[in-house]
Design a protein around this motif. Structure first.
Motif, PDB file in Angstrom:
ATOM      1  N   SER A   3      57.968  46.479  64.949  1.00 26.91           N
ATOM      2  CA  SER A   3      59.276  47.050  65.267  1.00 26.91           C
ATOM      3  C   SER A   3      59.274  47.765  66.615  1.00 26.91           C
ATOM      4  O   SER A   3      60.259  47.702  67.358  1.00 26.91           O
ATOM      5  N   ALA A   4      58.172  48.445  66.952  1.00 21.08           N
ATOM      6  CA  ALA A   4      58.111  49.150  68.240  1.00 21.08           C
ATOM      7  C   ALA A   4      58.056  48.159  69.406  1.00 21.08           C
ATOM      8  O   ALA A   4      58.588  48.426  70.484  1.00 21.08           O
ATOM      9  N   HIS A   5      57.410  47.015  69.194  1.00 21.90           N
ATOM     10  CA  HIS A   5      57.372  45.972  70.227  1.00 21.90           C
ATOM     11  C   HIS A   5      58.790  45.461  70.496  1.00 21.90           C
ATOM     12  O   HIS A   5      59.230  45.366  71.645  1.00 21.90           O
ATOM     13  N   ARG A   6      59.528  45.155  69.439  1.00 26.84           N
ATOM     14  CA  ARG A   6      60.912  44.707  69.613  1.00 26.84           C
ATOM     15  C   ARG A   6      61.758  45.785  70.268  1.00 26.84           C
ATOM     16  O   ARG A   6      62.685  45.492  71.029  1.00 26.84           O
ATOM     17  N   ALA A   7      61.439  47.052  69.970  1.00 25.28           N
ATOM     18  CA  ALA A   7      62.241  48.166  70.479  1.00 25.28           C
ATOM     19  C   ALA A   7      62.254  48.213  71.998  1.00 25.28           C
ATOM     20  O   ALA A   7      63.275  48.549  72.608  1.00 25.28           O
ATOM     21  N   TRP A   8      61.101  47.907  72.647  1.00 22.88           N
ATOM     22  CA  TRP A   8      61.115  47.901  74.121  1.00 22.88           C
ATOM     23  C   TRP A   8      61.389  46.526  74.689  1.00 22.88           C
ATOM     24  O   TRP A   8      61.957  46.389  75.777  1.00 22.88           O
ATOM     25  N   LEU A   9      61.002  45.462  73.954  1.00 16.49           N
ATOM     26  CA  LEU A   9      61.167  44.113  74.482  1.00 16.49           C
ATOM     27  C   LEU A   9      62.642  43.742  74.640  1.00 16.49           C
ATOM     28  O   LEU A   9      63.042  43.185  75.675  1.00 16.49           O
ATOM     29  N   GLU A  10      63.443  44.039  73.647  1.00 11.39           N
ATOM     30  CA  GLU A  10      64.843  43.619  73.699  1.00 11.39           C
ATOM     31  C   GLU A  10      65.611  44.261  74.855  1.00 11.39           C
ATOM     32  O   GLU A  10      66.336  43.565  75.586  1.00 11.39           O
ATOM     33  N   PRO A  11      65.486  45.581  75.082  1.00 10.94           N
ATOM     34  CA  PRO A  11      66.160  46.147  76.263  1.00 10.94           C
ATOM     35  C   PRO A  11      65.641  45.585  77.583  1.00 10.94           C
ATOM     36  O   PRO A  11      66.429  45.347  78.514  1.00 10.94           O
ATOM     37  N   VAL A  12      64.326  45.362  77.679  1.00  6.87           N
ATOM     38  CA  VAL A  12      63.769  44.800  78.914  1.00  6.87           C
ATOM     39  C   VAL A  12      64.303  43.384  79.133  1.00  6.87           C
ATOM     40  O   VAL A  12      64.730  43.030  80.243  1.00  6.87           O
ATOM     41  N   ARG A  13      64.302  42.593  78.092  1.00  3.71           N
ATOM     42  CA  ARG A  13      64.788  41.213  78.208  1.00  3.71           C
ATOM     43  C   ARG A  13      66.275  41.184  78.553  1.00  3.71           C
ATOM     44  O   ARG A  13      66.709  40.410  79.403  1.00  3.71           O
ATOM     45  N   ASP A  14      67.059  42.039  77.894  1.00  2.00           N
ATOM     46  CA  ASP A  14      68.496  42.080  78.177  1.00  2.00           C
ATOM     47  C   ASP A  14      68.755  42.504  79.618  1.00  2.00           C
ATOM     48  O   ASP A  14      69.647  41.956  80.291  1.00  2.00           O
ATOM     49  N   THR A  15      67.993  43.490  80.092  1.00  3.43           N
ATOM     50  CA  THR A  15      68.162  43.954  81.472  1.00  3.43           C
ATOM     51  C   THR A  15      67.829  42.839  82.452  1.00  3.43           C
ATOM     52  O   THR A  15      68.536  42.641  83.457  1.00  3.43           O
ATOM     53  N   TYR A  16      66.766  42.098  82.172  1.00  5.61           N
ATOM     54  CA  TYR A  16      66.412  40.963  83.036  1.00  5.61           C
ATOM     55  C   TYR A  16      67.525  39.917  83.034  1.00  5.61           C
ATOM     56  O   TYR A  16      67.931  39.428  84.101  1.00  5.61           O
ATOM     57  N   LEU A  17      68.052  39.572  81.875  1.00  6.95           N
ATOM     58  CA  LEU A  17      69.080  38.535  81.777  1.00  6.95           C
ATOM     59  C   LEU A  17      70.350  38.922  82.517  1.00  6.95           C
ATOM     60  O   LEU A  17      71.074  38.055  83.018  1.00  6.95           O
ATOM     61  N   HIS A  18      70.615  40.226  82.607  1.00 10.36           N
ATOM     62  CA  HIS A  18      71.811  40.694  83.309  1.00 10.36           C
ATOM     63  C   HIS A  18      71.536  41.022  84.778  1.00 10.36           C
ATOM     64  O   HIS A  18      72.454  41.405  85.507  1.00 10.36           O
ATOM     65  N   SER A  19      70.280  40.880  85.207  1.00  7.28           N
ATOM     66  CA  SER A  19      69.929  41.259  86.590  1.00  7.28           C
ATOM     67  C   SER A  19      70.326  40.199  87.609  1.00  7.28           C
ATOM     68  O   SER A  19      70.443  40.501  88.799  1.00  7.28           O
ATOM     69  N   GLY A  20      70.495  38.973  87.161  1.00  2.39           N
ATOM     70  CA  GLY A  20      70.807  37.893  88.086  1.00  2.39           C
ATOM     71  C   GLY A  20      69.584  37.281  88.738  1.00  2.39           C
ATOM     72  O   GLY A  20      69.699  36.315  89.499  1.00  2.39           O
ATOM     73  N   LEU A  21      68.406  37.823  88.443  1.00  4.70           N
ATOM     74  CA  LEU A  21      67.168  37.297  89.012  1.00  4.70           C
ATOM     75  C   LEU A  21      66.695  36.077  88.237  1.00  4.70           C
ATOM     76  O   LEU A  21      66.852  36.010  87.017  1.00  4.70           O
ATOM     77  N   THR A  22      66.119  35.121  88.951  1.00  6.81           N
ATOM     78  CA  THR A  22      65.462  34.016  88.275  1.00  6.81           C
ATOM     79  C   THR A  22      64.044  34.455  87.908  1.00  6.81           C
ATOM     80  O   THR A  22      63.526  35.449  88.435  1.00  6.81           O
ATOM     81  N   LEU A  23      63.427  33.692  87.032  1.00  5.60           N
ATOM     82  CA  LEU A  23      62.057  34.014  86.646  1.00  5.60           C
ATOM     83  C   LEU A  23      61.121  33.872  87.836  1.00  5.60           C
ATOM     84  O   LEU A  23      60.171  34.654  87.992  1.00  5.60           O
ATOM     85  N   ASN A  24      61.408  32.900  88.706  1.00  5.75           N
ATOM     86  CA  ASN A  24      60.600  32.737  89.923  1.00  5.75           C
ATOM     87  C   ASN A  24      60.701  33.962  90.821  1.00  5.75           C
ATOM     88  O   ASN A  24      59.702  34.459  91.355  1.00  5.75           O
ATOM     89  N   GLU A  25      61.921  34.457  91.004  1.00  2.71           N
ATOM     90  CA  GLU A  25      62.132  35.628  91.859  1.00  2.71           C
ATOM     91  C   GLU A  25      61.448  36.861  91.279  1.00  2.71           C
ATOM     92  O   GLU A  25      60.786  37.617  92.008  1.00  2.71           O
ATOM     93  N   LEU A  26      61.608  37.056  89.969  1.00  2.00           N
ATOM     94  CA  LEU A  26      60.986  38.221  89.341  1.00  2.00           C
ATOM     95  C   LEU A  26      59.467  38.116  89.394  1.00  2.00           C
ATOM     96  O   LEU A  26      58.778  39.114  89.652  1.00  2.00           O
ATOM     97  N   SER A  27      58.952  36.920  89.192  1.00  2.00           N
ATOM     98  CA  SER A  27      57.505  36.699  89.252  1.00  2.00           C
ATOM     99  C   SER A  27      56.966  37.066  90.631  1.00  2.00           C
ATOM    100  O   SER A  27      55.918  37.701  90.759  1.00  2.00           O
ATOM    101  N   GLY A  28      57.690  36.660  91.673  1.00  2.00           N
ATOM    102  CA  GLY A  28      57.251  36.974  93.030  1.00  2.00           C
ATOM    103  C   GLY A  28      57.283  38.464  93.321  1.00  2.00           C
ATOM    104  O   GLY A  28      56.405  38.984  94.009  1.00  2.00           O
ATOM    105  N   ARG A  29      58.276  39.145  92.797  1.00  3.47           N
ATOM    106  CA  ARG A  29      58.406  40.585  93.072  1.00  3.47           C
ATOM    107  C   ARG A  29      57.332  41.417  92.374  1.00  3.47           C
ATOM    108  O   ARG A  29      56.836  42.390  92.940  1.00  3.47           O
ATOM    109  N   VAL A  30      57.012  41.053  91.125  1.00  9.47           N
ATOM    110  CA  VAL A  30      56.028  41.849  90.388  1.00  9.47           C
ATOM    111  C   VAL A  30      54.619  41.287  90.555  1.00  9.47           C
ATOM    112  O   VAL A  30      53.653  41.877  90.055  1.00  9.47           O
ATOM    113  N   ARG A  31      54.526  40.118  91.242  1.00  5.81           N
ATOM    114  CA  ARG A  31      53.233  39.489  91.499  1.00  5.81           C
ATOM    115  C   ARG A  31      52.477  39.243  90.194  1.00  5.81           C
ATOM    116  O   ARG A  31      51.309  39.618  90.030  1.00  5.81           O
ATOM    117  N   PHE A  32      53.187  38.589  89.290  1.00  6.34           N
ATOM    118  CA  PHE A  32      52.619  38.251  87.991  1.00  6.34           C
ATOM    119  C   PHE A  32      52.987  36.802  87.702  1.00  6.34           C
ATOM    120  O   PHE A  32      54.103  36.368  87.997  1.00  6.34           O
TER     121      PHE A  32
END
Length: 272
Positions: A3-32
């Motif tokens: 439950s604690a994993h879902r508690a942080w994952l869902e807000p992070v995922r939702d924020t990413y989906l609303h950020s307008g960034l592609t996965l490629n762009e986010l990957s490049g920025r965080v270098r992951f």
């Protein structure tokens, strides 16, 4: 996934989906690596180290402190050792300078926390109770802008609490089973004053089993009204619904319980 994993994952995922960034762009920025980032956002693969979440929080402008608290709680649930947790954050400083929640969040917490605890106590006890309430306010902090922008802040917060409590509550046939916490509720605090306490326990267990079968909104009203002892006006304010809705839910719930626990006698065949 706990439950604690879902508690942080869902807000992070939702924020990413609303950020307008592609996965490629986010990957490049965080270098992951893109594949590892995809696993993280889907909640698959190995439990992530804090470093990557810290980098994500900076890029996505997510408050670090509540994210760190939820990440750490989830790491414990994932059976990570204290040494692993400590090593995971060795090279990353948590933004403790932002460890104080917004003032309106603090004010809201002071307003509702005691009632949130009373509700959670019906279903949970001990560390589970404390963690559920603490996680709820951390989730609200992470999603505070969403909460403020929602049609009703109180309803948004209640849904966060309910989801967090229910994720930790044992379930039987898909319905919450709160018999383990039953003896901490208002209904059983005065058993010593009854003539037959064991009969009272049996009746109460039957009542709670029947309550678990009610629709969620009726169950919440009955728990708050009859197990937490809140007046209808306070229940209305806490749930963020009209008083008339609370009263209607209570009437329907009482009628259902009466039909299940005290059904009318079967008069079939007894007509003169």
């Amino acid at each position: 996934m706990g439950s604690a994993h879902r508690a942080w994952l869902e807000p992070v995922r939702d924020t990413y989906l609303h950020s307008g960034l592609t996965l490629n762009e986010l990957s490049g920025r965080v270098r992951f690596a893109k594949s590892k980032l995809s696993e993280l956002l889907r909640g698959t693969g190995l439990y992530p180290r804090w470093q990557i979440l810290s980098s994500l929080s900076v890029e996505l402008q997510i408050p670090q402190w509540p994210l760190f608290l939820l990440w750490k709680q989830a790491a414990v649930e994932a059976h990570k050792s204290p040494e692993w947790i400590e090593r995971s954050g060795e090279k990353t400083a948590v933004a403790t300078s932002n460890s104080v929640a917004p003032l309106d969040h603090q004010a809201f917490r002071e307003l509702v926390e005691s009632d949130f605890c009373r509700y959670a106590q019906v279903f949970l006890d001990g560390e589970q109770l404390d963690a559920a309430v603490s996680d709820t306010f951390a989730i609200l902090w992470l999603r505070w802008n969403d909460a403020l922008g929602s049609p009703d802040l109180r309803r948004f917060a209640w849904q966060a609490l309910r989801a967090t409590v229910m994720s930790r509550t044992p379930h039987l046939d898909g319905r919450p089973d709160f018999s383990e916490a039953v003896f901490d509720t208002l209904a059983l605090r005065n058993l010593a004053d009854t003539a037959d306490p064991f009969h009272q326990v049996a009746e109460s267990l039957e009542l709670f089993a029947a309550m678990s079968r009610m629709p969620d909104h009726q169950l919440d009203v009955m728990v708050l009204r009859h197990l937490c002892g809140l007046p209808p006006e306070d229940v209305s304010a806490l749930l963020g619904v009209p008083l008339a809705t609370v009263q209607s839910d209570e009437r329907h719930a009482v009628h259902f319980l009466e039909s299940v626990i005290c059904p009318p006698p079967d008069t079939e065949g007894n007509t003169p």
